[in-house]
Scaffold this motif. Structure first.
Motif, short mmCIF file in Angstrom:
data_model
loop_
_atom_site.label_atom_id
_atom_site.label_comp_id
_atom_site.label_asym_id
_atom_site.label_seq_id
_atom_site.Cartn_x
_atom_site.Cartn_y
_atom_site.Cartn_z
N ARG A 80 0.81 -1.20 0.00
CA ARG A 80 0.00 0.00 0.00
C ARG A 80 0.85 1.27 0.00
O ARG A 80 0.57 2.21 -0.71
N GLU A 81 1.92 1.28 0.83
CA GLU A 81 2.74 2.48 0.95
C GLU A 81 4.16 2.09 1.34
O GLU A 81 4.38 1.13 2.08
N VAL A 82 5.14 2.85 0.83
CA VAL A 82 6.55 2.66 1.17
C VAL A 82 7.04 3.90 1.91
O VAL A 82 6.82 5.02 1.45
N ALA A 83 7.70 3.69 3.04
CA ALA A 83 8.33 4.79 3.78
C ALA A 83 9.78 4.90 3.33
O ALA A 83 10.52 3.91 3.38
N LEU A 84 10.17 6.07 2.86
CA LEU A 84 11.50 6.28 2.30
C LEU A 84 12.25 7.34 3.10
O LEU A 84 11.71 8.42 3.38
N GLY A 85 13.50 7.06 3.44
CA GLY A 85 14.36 8.06 4.05
C GLY A 85 14.96 8.94 2.97
O GLY A 85 16.08 8.71 2.51
N ILE A 86 14.20 9.92 2.54
CA ILE A 86 14.65 10.83 1.48
C ILE A 86 15.64 11.83 2.04
O ILE A 86 16.67 12.14 1.45
N GLU A 87 15.31 12.41 3.18
CA GLU A 87 16.15 13.25 4.03
C GLU A 87 16.42 14.65 3.51
O GLU A 87 16.33 15.61 4.26
N SER A 88 16.78 14.80 2.23
CA SER A 88 17.15 16.13 1.73
C SER A 88 16.94 16.21 0.23
O SER A 88 16.95 15.19 -0.47
N GLY A 89 16.75 17.43 -0.25
CA GLY A 89 16.70 17.66 -1.69
C GLY A 89 18.02 18.18 -2.22
O GLY A 89 18.15 18.49 -3.40
N SER A 90 19.02 18.27 -1.35
CA SER A 90 20.35 18.75 -1.73
C SER A 90 21.28 17.58 -1.91
O SER A 90 21.53 16.81 -0.96
N ASP A 91 21.83 17.42 -3.09
CA ASP A 91 22.76 16.31 -3.33
C ASP A 91 24.01 16.45 -2.48
O ASP A 91 24.61 15.44 -2.07
N ARG A 92 24.41 17.67 -2.16
CA ARG A 92 25.58 17.88 -1.31
C ARG A 92 25.33 17.34 0.10
O ARG A 92 26.18 16.65 0.67
N VAL A 93 24.15 17.61 0.64
CA VAL A 93 23.81 17.11 1.97
C VAL A 93 23.64 15.59 1.95
O VAL A 93 24.07 14.89 2.86
N LEU A 94 23.00 15.08 0.90
CA LEU A 94 22.82 13.63 0.79
C LEU A 94 24.15 12.89 0.78
O LEU A 94 24.29 11.81 1.37
N LYS A 95 25.14 13.48 0.13
CA LYS A 95 26.47 12.87 0.12
C LYS A 95 27.07 12.89 1.53
O LYS A 95 27.68 11.90 1.98
N ALA A 96 26.89 14.00 2.25
CA ALA A 96 27.41 14.09 3.62
C ALA A 96 26.72 13.08 4.53
O ALA A 96 27.30 12.62 5.51
N MET A 97 25.47 12.75 4.22
CA MET A 97 24.72 11.76 5.01
C MET A 97 25.05 10.33 4.62
O MET A 97 24.60 9.39 5.29
N ASP A 98 25.79 10.14 3.53
CA ASP A 98 26.11 8.81 3.00
C ASP A 98 24.83 8.05 2.64
O ASP A 98 24.70 6.86 2.94
N LYS A 99 23.93 8.75 1.94
CA LYS A 99 22.64 8.14 1.59
C LYS A 99 22.71 7.30 0.31
O LYS A 99 21.79 6.50 0.04
N ARG A 100 23.70 7.50 -0.52
CA ARG A 100 23.87 6.74 -1.78
C ARG A 100 22.70 6.98 -2.74
O ARG A 100 22.31 6.09 -3.51
N ILE A 101 22.13 8.16 -2.68
CA ILE A 101 21.05 8.55 -3.58
C ILE A 101 21.26 10.01 -3.96
O ILE A 101 22.12 10.70 -3.40
#
Length: 514
Positions: free
Chosen positions: A345-366
């Motif tokens: 029905r629904e998927v919960a996603l850890g999107i966390e940020s719309g900034s690729d720079r911040v996502l890299k600092a978070m080690d999100k691999r997205i």
């Protein structure tokens, strides 16, 4: 014996061997709560269930679920007079837990566990409010807690059990004779009993019908799902695995923070057995998988969905799960169709940020583009998305936060032209001990005392604003500006996005009932 008000799962005709206490998120003696639901303490209930099956009389006092203040919690524990009180220690609620511990009668022994106990055991052992502390259990506790309930002296032979030497005031630890049984530290999760829901005052719970329920019931066409979609499902939370192979820098489950943890996934037949038991016993028709891996590893997805298809799970139940964006990005349209056919029905996603720079600092691999691509594919198949976002991450700039706001609104626009919905849940960053970012912050000069100075933030202003309801468990802060954006701006942005999401929710409800 007298009845045990507020205590779940215990036999009131017998003396209580252990009372598992979930401390309140804040002191509700000072300010009443605004939410009326909090996630169930599944980890605590697993330990209580195992201890119960070992023959001990145990109960759970979920002070958060009951909205108890510290004084009321202490009174409830002391009135129950258990041999042991057991508490799960979490960084945001540690002060609440310590205040409860300080108020316990001297003849009640205390044991603790949880993320905070594992990350900072010596700090916990040295806390003068923990006078009654007789066992600090590192990691998964089912087998070792039962052993301690059998005989406190067994702590001397149990691995990863600590206590404070009453004479020297130093750390003492169990010394196993020979090689310790690995099951003591990481039990076979397929051999553990299913959680006794009598320990969980808010699970299963009655949920209101949603548009996603109606859509899935229509597409699947079974009488059971059509009835549940019309009346609202009885829902239950469930764990499909333990451990996480990823290393998101802010997360207590990060693999680098848990080198001792063996990652394990439950066998599909074991999971399906619990789904069917919950349906047969309570009438549950909807489930939420709250662990990191159910839709976080492709191998696991393939294995679980093969079994779900064989058991026609999608004809009988609906379910939600957490997922990894980079894993879902590699699924084919046929695989997404199979997830829907099996009841997703629904998927919960850890999107966390719309900034690729911040996502890299978070080690999100997205990156933001991948997230929008995955979200579009999911909602086009009718799968809802709940996205989690963090504002105020260390090093975040005004441009980064603006990128996140734009990203969220882009995702809403995607949902507006597709059958599935996208919901955004936004949080203020807070550091947790033991995580990679904690190490970064302390090495940069932040004191642990300051990083642990959690306080609740009232974002409802002068009243329980509707769009901020059910956020008591999320509105915590250490009051430190970690990025370039002032905290006041972080919080106003959070409140604005939450209000906009609430307005979208209301529009969906009104459209469904029109």
């Amino acid at each position: 014996m007298q009845p045990l008000p507020l205590i779940s799962g215990a036999d009131p005709t017998r003396s209580l061997d252990a009372l598992f206490v979930n401390a309140p998120l804040r002191d509700y003696d000072l300010r009443p709560r605004t939410n009326d639901y909090t996630l169930p303490v599944l980890g605590m209930a697993y330990i209580a269930t195992y201890a119960q099956q070992a023959g001990f009389n145990v109960g759970v006092l979920d002070a958060e679920a009951h909205g108890l203040g510290v004084t009321e919690t202490i009174k409830a524990v002391n009135s129950a007079r258990p041999r042991w009180a057991a508490m799960n220690l979490l960084a945001p609620t540690y002060e609440m837990s310590a205040r409860v511990a300080a108020g316990l009668d001297p003849d009640i022994a205390l044991m603790v566990g949880g993320h905070h106990a594992k990350a900072m055991p010596d700090r916990v052992l040295a806390d003068p409010r923990m006078t009654n502390l007789r066992a600090l259990v590192l990691g998964e506790g089912e087998l070792r807690v039962a052993a301690l309930l059998e005989d406190e002296q067994r702590r001397r032979e149990l691995p990863s059990v600590l206590w404070r030497d009453p004479l020297l005031g130093t750390r003492a630890a169990g010394i196993p004779s020979g090689r310790p049984d690995p099951q003591l530290l990481g039990p076979d999760i397929n051999a553990l009993p299913y959680v006794n829901r009598a320990f969980l005052p808010q699970d299963p719970y009655q949920a209101a019908p949603t548009e996603a329920d109606r859509r899935l019931a229509t597409s699947r066409g079974t009488d059971l799902l059509r009835h549940a979609a019309a009346a609202g499902h009885l829902e239950a939370n469930i764990v499909g695995s333990r451990g996480c192979p990823y290393n998101c820098t802010f997360c207590g489950a990060a693999v680098s923070a848990n080198p001792d943890l063996t990652i394990r996934v439950r066998d599909p037949e074991n999971i399906i057995g619990e789904l069917d038991q919950l349906h047969d016993r309570y009438g549950v028709t909807a489930f939420r998988f709250v662990d990191d891996l159910f839709l976080g590893l492709r191998r696991v997805i393939e294995e679980q969905m093969e079994a779900f298809t064989a058991h026609r799970i999608g004809d009988r139940y609906v379910w939600d799960a957490t997922g990894r964006i980079n894993v879902l990005d590699r699924l084919s349209d046929r695989e997404l169709d199979r997830l829907v056919a099996n009841g997703l029905r629904e998927v919960a996603l850890g999107i966390e940020s719309g900034s690729d720079r911040v996502l890299k600092a978070m080690d999100k691999r997205i990156n933001a583009e991948m997230t929008e691509r995955v979200a579009c594919r999911l909602v086009s198949h009718g799968i809802g998305v709940k996205g989690y976002f963090i504002l105020g991450f260390p090093g975040e700039t005004s441009d980064d936060i603006n990128d996140t706001v734009t990203h969220i609104r882009n995702l809403w626009a995607i949902a507006d032209s597709n059958p599935g919905d996208i919901r955004a849940s936004v949080f203020e960053f807070r550091p947790y001990p033991g995580t990679p970012i904690w190490t970064t912050l302390t090495e940069a000069g932040h004191s642990p005392d300051a990083l642990l100075d959690y306080g609740d933030v009232d974002l409802t202003q002068d009243g329980a604003a509707e769009h901020m309801r059910q956020r008591d468990e999320f509105n915590f802060s250490v009051g430190i500006q970690f990025g370039d954006v002032p905290l006041a701006t972080v919080r106003s942005t959070l409140a604005t996005l939450t209000r906009e999401q609430h307005e979208r929710n209301q529009a969906t409800i009104q459209g469904a009932t029109a």
